[in-house]
Design a protein around this motif. Structure first.
Motif, PDB file in Angstrom:
ATOM      1  N   LEU A  51      16.987  42.516  64.594  1.00  0.00           N
ATOM      2  CA  LEU A  51      16.308  43.789  64.832  1.00  0.00           C
ATOM      3  C   LEU A  51      17.047  44.930  64.142  1.00  0.00           C
ATOM      4  O   LEU A  51      18.272  45.023  64.238  1.00  0.00           O
ATOM      5  N   SER A  52      16.305  45.784  63.492  1.00  0.00           N
ATOM      6  CA  SER A  52      16.936  46.951  62.868  1.00  0.00           C
ATOM      7  C   SER A  52      17.244  48.021  63.908  1.00  0.00           C
ATOM      8  O   SER A  52      18.138  48.847  63.723  1.00  0.00           O
ATOM      9  N   ASP A  53      16.495  48.008  65.006  1.00  0.00           N
ATOM     10  CA  ASP A  53      16.691  48.969  66.091  1.00  0.00           C
ATOM     11  C   ASP A  53      16.451  48.235  67.410  1.00  0.00           C
ATOM     12  O   ASP A  53      15.344  47.765  67.667  1.00  0.00           O
ATOM     13  N   CYS A  54      17.478  48.114  68.229  1.00  0.00           N
ATOM     14  CA  CYS A  54      17.385  47.349  69.475  1.00  0.00           C
ATOM     15  C   CYS A  54      16.867  48.163  70.658  1.00  0.00           C
ATOM     16  O   CYS A  54      16.656  47.619  71.743  1.00  0.00           O
ATOM     17  N   SER A  55      16.655  49.455  70.468  1.00  0.00           N
ATOM     18  CA  SER A  55      16.381  50.327  71.609  1.00  0.00           C
ATOM     19  C   SER A  55      15.027  50.079  72.277  1.00  0.00           C
ATOM     20  O   SER A  55      14.783  50.553  73.383  1.00  0.00           O
TER      21      SER A  55
END
Length: 334
Positions: A51-55
């Protein structure tokens, strides 16, 4: 926030106090072994690496009655999930459980371990249907648990099944109406599938249970999808997850690998038909990303419309809002 993703951890059939009429968890999940804390951490690490962004991602405990499993085991999984959330910056943890396995103490534990959403496997809000399908809880249990979850500030999810033994289309629609009164944020809808080794399979083979036909399930679920989305409730799943074992072992029932697409295409068709005037030729503009929904599997929608006397040409138009269509133009009119 990053794109939503579930890091699914299946806890197959652990914690369930009984065997429901339809349940064969190992066939549904394709998993035999119960996961441990290291499995949770490994799945989280793998997801974080992709994932490039886990948020926007959540660690999701599915497949069993999570809050009814052995307390020590549950805590070990939750502690691993909490560490992963803090390490990688995931949104939080979600779990699914039985309505009669929720109380204030359990919710305190969940909140302390970064759980942000709880889904209740309600299945039906008809006590007669719940009883004969051996659910072991009542509709009132669902109402009480839903209230506790919402008052705790957690996101409420509800899961229902259509076509259960002794249920009817009207009972399923009433379940949806009762769900809306509980103000869920999300809903999952699962048409009932007959699996080997279940009580439902015995009833089916004895001629005492008739599962929904695929077309019946699609038509009903299109109505449910419109009902939920019209009320602002996200339908995050419709139909069982496809899998080789499920496809191989399924005895009967309305299973399709792309069930949701069938439902969305049927709903699109229903909305379009409501806008059409007398039979004739029409141009309908849709967003390019909705063209497959507009056409349906195997161009089912144009074929159905043709049978009713409508010749419809779909025109792709980036300016059209996703999920809808532009005003219908009848060819030959200005």
């Amino acid at each position: 926030m990053g794109r939503h993703a579930n890091i699914a951890i299946f806890v197959p059939h652990l914690g369930c106090p009984r065997q429901c009429s339809f349940c064969q968890q190992r066939t549904i999940t394709g998993q035999q072994e119960a996961p441990g804390p290291q499995d949770v951490l490994a799945a989280a690490e793998t997801a974080a690496g992709s994932l490039s962004d886990c948020s926007g991602a959540e660690i999701a405990f599915f497949g069993g009655s999570f809050t009814a499993i052995d307390r020590g085991y549950m805590l070990s999984l939750l502690e691993a999930a909490k560490r992963a959330v803090e390490r990688y910056g995931f949104k939080g943890v979600r779990c699914s459980t039985r309505p009669d396995a929720i109380d204030s103490e359990v919710l305190d534990i969940l909140q302390a371990h970064r759980v942000t959403a709880v889904e209740l496997g309600a299945q039906s809000m008809d006590d007669g249907v719940l009883l004969v399908n051996r659910r072991g809880h009542t509709a009132e249990d669902t109402r009480k648990a839903a209230g506790l979850i919402r008052r705790a500030g957690l996101e409420l999810g509800l899961q229902m099944m259509t076509g259960l033994y002794t249920s009817t289309e009207e009972k399923d629609l009433e379940t949806a109406r009762e769900f809306l009164k509980l103000l869920p944020a999300t809903v999952r809808v699962y048409p009932t599938i007959v699996l080997p080794g279940t009580e439902l399979c015995r009833l089916y083979e004895a001629g005492e249970y008739r599962p929904q036909e695929l077309g019946e399930a699609v038509e009903l679920c299109a109505e449910l999808l419109e009902m939920f989305e019209g009320a602002g409730v996200r339908v995050i799943r419709m139909g069982l997850h496809p899998g080789e074992e499920l496809e191989r072992r399924r005895v009967a029932g309305p299973y399709h690998q792309a069930f949701r697409q069938l439902v969305e295409s049927r709903l699109f068709l229903d909305k379009l038909r409501a806008q059409l005037k007398e039979p004739g030729e029409y141009r309908v503009r849709v967003n390019p990303r909705d063209i497959s929904t507009a056409l349906g599997q195997g161009r089912e929608n144009p074929r159905r419309l043709s049978e009713l006397g409508y010749s419809v040409t779909f025109i792709q138009d980036e300016t059209v809002k996703r999920g809808g269509f532009a005003p219908v133009d009848q060819q030959g009119e200005k």
